[in-house]
Write a protein that holds these residues in place. Structure first.
Motif, short mmCIF file in Angstrom:
data_model
loop_
_atom_site.label_atom_id
_atom_site.label_comp_id
_atom_site.label_asym_id
_atom_site.label_seq_id
_atom_site.Cartn_x
_atom_site.Cartn_y
_atom_site.Cartn_z
N SER A 39 -12.61 7.17 -4.39
CA SER A 39 -12.81 5.72 -4.12
C SER A 39 -13.09 4.78 -5.14
O SER A 39 -14.30 4.95 -6.00
N SER B 262 -11.18 2.44 2.72
CA SER B 262 -11.67 2.76 0.97
C SER B 262 -10.12 2.72 0.20
O SER B 262 -9.14 3.26 0.70
N VAL B 263 -10.25 2.62 -1.13
CA VAL B 263 -8.79 2.69 -1.97
C VAL B 263 -9.18 3.97 -2.91
O VAL B 263 -10.04 3.83 -3.68
N ASP B 264 -8.42 4.56 -2.86
CA ASP B 264 -8.33 5.87 -3.91
C ASP B 264 -7.12 5.87 -4.67
O ASP B 264 -6.04 5.29 -4.38
N THR C 104 -7.92 5.86 4.70
CA THR C 104 -8.10 5.72 3.18
C THR C 104 -6.70 5.18 2.67
O THR C 104 -5.68 5.79 3.21
N ILE C 105 -6.65 4.30 1.55
CA ILE C 105 -5.54 4.03 1.13
C ILE C 105 -5.51 4.70 -0.28
O ILE C 105 -6.40 4.91 -1.06
N GLU D 2 -3.71 4.73 -3.56
CA GLU D 2 -2.48 4.13 -4.65
C GLU D 2 -2.20 5.44 -5.52
O GLU D 2 -3.00 5.89 -6.31
N VAL E 184 -1.25 5.27 3.38
CA VAL E 184 -2.29 4.91 4.07
C VAL E 184 -2.62 6.07 5.03
O VAL E 184 -1.76 6.41 5.74
N LEU F 65 0.90 -1.29 0.06
CA LEU F 65 -0.10 0.00 0.03
C LEU F 65 0.88 1.26 -0.02
O LEU F 65 1.72 1.51 0.91
N ALA G 52 -5.95 -3.56 1.81
CA ALA G 52 -6.68 -2.92 2.90
C ALA G 52 -7.32 -3.61 3.85
O ALA G 52 -7.23 -3.10 5.00
N LEU H 33 -5.45 -4.48 -4.10
CA LEU H 33 -5.28 -3.35 -3.13
C LEU H 33 -6.42 -3.45 -2.10
O LEU H 33 -6.25 -3.01 -0.80
N HIS H 34 -7.56 -4.07 -2.29
CA HIS H 34 -8.56 -4.11 -1.66
C HIS H 34 -8.38 -5.30 -0.29
O HIS H 34 -8.64 -5.18 0.74
#
Length: 150
Positions: free
Chosen positions: A146, A125-127, A80-81, A83, A72, A69, A111, A107-108
């Protein structure tokens, strides 16, 4: 180089203002990626985010997910993550194109592993954040928000 970010109401950031000419980005893709991550970590901090981890990897284990990741971060109780994908030109397409369905799925999963490892009940969440950084020019940042993988 002095950077600033304008934090929008939806939690995203606008492109940074640069007070002096930005240095040429490094030639090697690894240092280019690191430069983009450093830029985004700085912008997040300036926008009120607290960076909790950088380049986090799941510990060894039978079910450990491979990968890392980039950033973070937490703000107002929400983790929130981020990327970060950085490109110096358009030869390889838009930076966000590097985050396909398999990468997003991984990635999820990472997370989830991060949340478990840090005792968080909610999964971050992954942004995806794209950094366009042409040689000799100022960086341009796009925050894609996200993204889910379902």
């Amino acid at each position: 180089m002095v950077l600033s970010a304008v934090d929008r109401h939806d939690g995203s950031m606008t492109a940074p203002a640069v007070s002096s000419a930005a240095p040429d980005p490094p030639a090697a893709h690894i240092s280019t990626g690191r430069s983009g991550e450093d830029l985004i970590a700085d912008l997040l901090s300036r926008a009120g985010w607290h960076v909790l981890d950088r380049n986090w990897r799941a510990g060894p284990g039978r079910d450990a997910v491979r990968g890392e990741l980039d950033i973070v971060a937490e703000r107002a109780g929400t983790v929130t993550i981020f990327e970060v994908k950085t490109r110096t030109g358009s030869g390889f397409g838009h930076p966000a194109e590097a985050v396909g369905p398999e990468k997003l799925r991984r990635l999820h999963l990472l997370a989830r592993a991060w949340a478990w490892d840090h005792g968080h009940a909610e999964i971050p969440s992954v942004d995806v954040v794209s950094v366009h950084w042409p040689a000799g020019d100022a960086p341009r940042v796009e925050h894609l928000g996200s993204l889910s993988w379902h």
